[in-house]
Design a protein around this motif. Structure first.
Motif, mmCIF file in Angstrom:
data_model
loop_
_atom_site.group_PDB
_atom_site.id
_atom_site.type_symbol
_atom_site.label_atom_id
_atom_site.label_comp_id
_atom_site.label_asym_id
_atom_site.label_seq_id
_atom_site.Cartn_x
_atom_site.Cartn_y
_atom_site.Cartn_z
ATOM 1 N N PHE A 172 0.802 -1.225 0.000
ATOM 2 C CA PHE A 172 0.000 0.000 0.000
ATOM 3 C C PHE A 172 0.833 1.272 0.000
ATOM 4 O O PHE A 172 0.276 2.366 -0.102
ATOM 5 N N ALA A 173 2.150 1.157 0.084
ATOM 6 C CA ALA A 173 2.977 2.324 -0.209
ATOM 7 C C ALA A 173 2.864 2.679 -1.686
ATOM 8 O O ALA A 173 3.161 3.804 -2.090
ATOM 9 N N LEU A 174 2.413 1.726 -2.487
ATOM 10 C CA LEU A 174 2.180 1.972 -3.912
ATOM 11 C C LEU A 174 0.987 2.884 -4.164
ATOM 12 O O LEU A 174 0.954 3.614 -5.163
ATOM 13 N N VAL A 175 0.003 2.835 -3.289
ATOM 14 C CA VAL A 175 -1.288 3.457 -3.592
ATOM 15 C C VAL A 175 -1.206 4.973 -3.778
ATOM 16 O O VAL A 175 -1.708 5.500 -4.779
ATOM 17 N N PRO A 176 -0.595 5.735 -2.850
ATOM 18 C CA PRO A 176 -0.567 7.191 -3.051
ATOM 19 C C PRO A 176 0.136 7.628 -4.340
ATOM 20 O O PRO A 176 -0.413 8.459 -5.079
ATOM 21 N N PRO A 177 1.339 7.100 -4.665
ATOM 22 C CA PRO A 177 1.943 7.537 -5.927
ATOM 23 C C PRO A 177 1.150 7.109 -7.157
ATOM 24 O O PRO A 177 1.126 7.832 -8.160
ATOM 25 N N LEU A 178 0.500 5.961 -7.096
ATOM 26 C CA LEU A 178 -0.344 5.556 -8.220
ATOM 27 C C LEU A 178 -1.520 6.514 -8.380
ATOM 28 O O LEU A 178 -1.892 6.887 -9.501
ATOM 29 N N GLN A 179 -2.108 6.923 -7.250
ATOM 30 C CA GLN A 179 -3.221 7.865 -7.298
ATOM 31 C C GLN A 179 -2.761 9.212 -7.859
ATOM 32 O O GLN A 179 -3.438 9.809 -8.700
ATOM 33 N N VAL A 180 -1.610 9.681 -7.403
ATOM 34 C CA VAL A 180 -1.080 10.952 -7.905
ATOM 35 C C VAL A 180 -0.791 10.853 -9.397
ATOM 36 O O VAL A 180 -1.060 11.785 -10.166
ATOM 37 N N ARG A 181 -0.260 9.728 -9.808
ATOM 38 C CA ARG A 181 0.083 9.529 -11.224
ATOM 39 C C ARG A 181 -1.161 9.650 -12.098
ATOM 40 O O ARG A 181 -1.148 10.320 -13.136
ATOM 41 N N VAL A 182 -2.243 9.007 -11.678
ATOM 42 C CA VAL A 182 -3.484 9.067 -12.450
ATOM 43 C C VAL A 182 -4.086 10.465 -12.403
ATOM 44 O O VAL A 182 -4.506 11.015 -13.433
ATOM 45 N N ALA A 193 -11.085 10.547 -12.985
ATOM 46 C CA ALA A 193 -9.783 9.922 -12.758
ATOM 47 C C ALA A 193 -9.766 9.157 -11.443
ATOM 48 O O ALA A 193 -9.275 8.022 -11.371
ATOM 49 N N SER A 194 -10.301 9.767 -10.396
ATOM 50 C CA SER A 194 -10.326 9.105 -9.096
ATOM 51 C C SER A 194 -11.179 7.841 -9.141
ATOM 52 O O SER A 194 -10.784 6.783 -8.628
#
Length: 258
Positions: A172-182, A193-194
């Motif tokens: 879940f450290a992946l989740v914030p940067p993936l969200q920002v990327r999208v 997008a969200s």
């Protein structure tokens, strides 16, 4: 949404597992249904009426889905989620049959994983503020390495406990940067997008479960399930590195870098 999901994993998944073991799997589903009804009622009673924004344009937002940068960002979310759920979907039989763990240990590991998810979500947001791509690269590499180690050490309860916690953090450290990327790739359509990113996360959930199930159905063994998750994570890592190199080759920052 994702922080709520991580906290729910600390309590909900272990509780549902316990209920399934002692009361039958139907009890878990009835409990989830009851909580769903309570949640809907609470939302109905507490949310204020909100008028639709006058400037909203659904068709204009839909057009962002034709952009390659948006589709690639969503695809990476699918890959990241798949890497997690390839293994997590089958964590109970893995711990029961490969680690030979008791129900108490399994429940404790589910709580441990949920705590790791919560910590990882917080850390991912903190480091994504500094570098989206850097956070993705480090996290995907760490997730791949952790799952490879888990494949080799899953017969050992102590090592598995440590790796499950680290795995939760990386997942879940992946989740914030993936969200920002999208959100960055589709900055002019934030609502869509969200929503699409959450849909991509759930698609990855389904695909990861199918991949892990396919490995088990092929009788390749539980370590191969973890290796399949590691390979999925590694494919995401390769995609991010390739994206960064393409952007650097064009002499400008990647679109997803804040």
């Amino acid at each position: 949404m994702f922080m709520g999901l991580t906290i729910a994993n600390v309590i909900g998944v272990p509780l549902a597992t316990w209920a399934g073991e002692y009361l039958g799997w139907r009890a878990s589903f009835w409990g989830i249904s009851g909580l769903g009804v309570v949640t809907m009622a609470a939302l109905r009673l507490t949310l204020p009426p909100l008028p639709a924004p006058a400037e909203g344009n659904a068709m204009a937002e839909m057009r962002v889905l034709t952009r390659g940068t948006v589709l690639r960002a969503l695809a990476l979310t699918v890959v990241g989620s798949s890497a997690m759920f390839t293994v997590f979907t089958y964590i109970v039989p893995i711990l029961r049959d490969a680690t030979h763990a008791s129900l108490g240990f399994v429940t404790t590991m589910l709580v441990t994983y949920g705590v790791g998810l919560t910590v990882g979500n917080w850390l991912g947001g903190k480091f994504a503020d500094r570098s989206v791509n850097g956070t993705l690269i480090v996290t995907l590499a760490g997730l791949s390495a952790t799952l490879v180690a888990f494949a080799m050490l899953m017969p050992y309860a102590g090592a598995s406990a440590v790796l499950i916690f680290i795995w939760g953090i990386a997942s879940f450290a992946l989740v914030p940067p993936l969200q920002v990327r999208v959100m960055t790739a589709a900055a002019d359509a934030p609502n869509l997008a969200s929503a699409m990113n959450i849909g991509a996360f759930n698609l990855g959930n389904a695909l990861g479960a199918a991949l892990g199930g396919g490995v088990i159905a092929a009788d390749l063994g539980y370590p191969m399930v973890a290796l399949a998750g590691a390979a999925t994570s590694a494919s995401g890592l390769i995609a991010v590195i390739a994206s960064v190199r393409r952007a650097n080759g064009r002499g400008r920052l990647a679109p997803c870098t804040p």
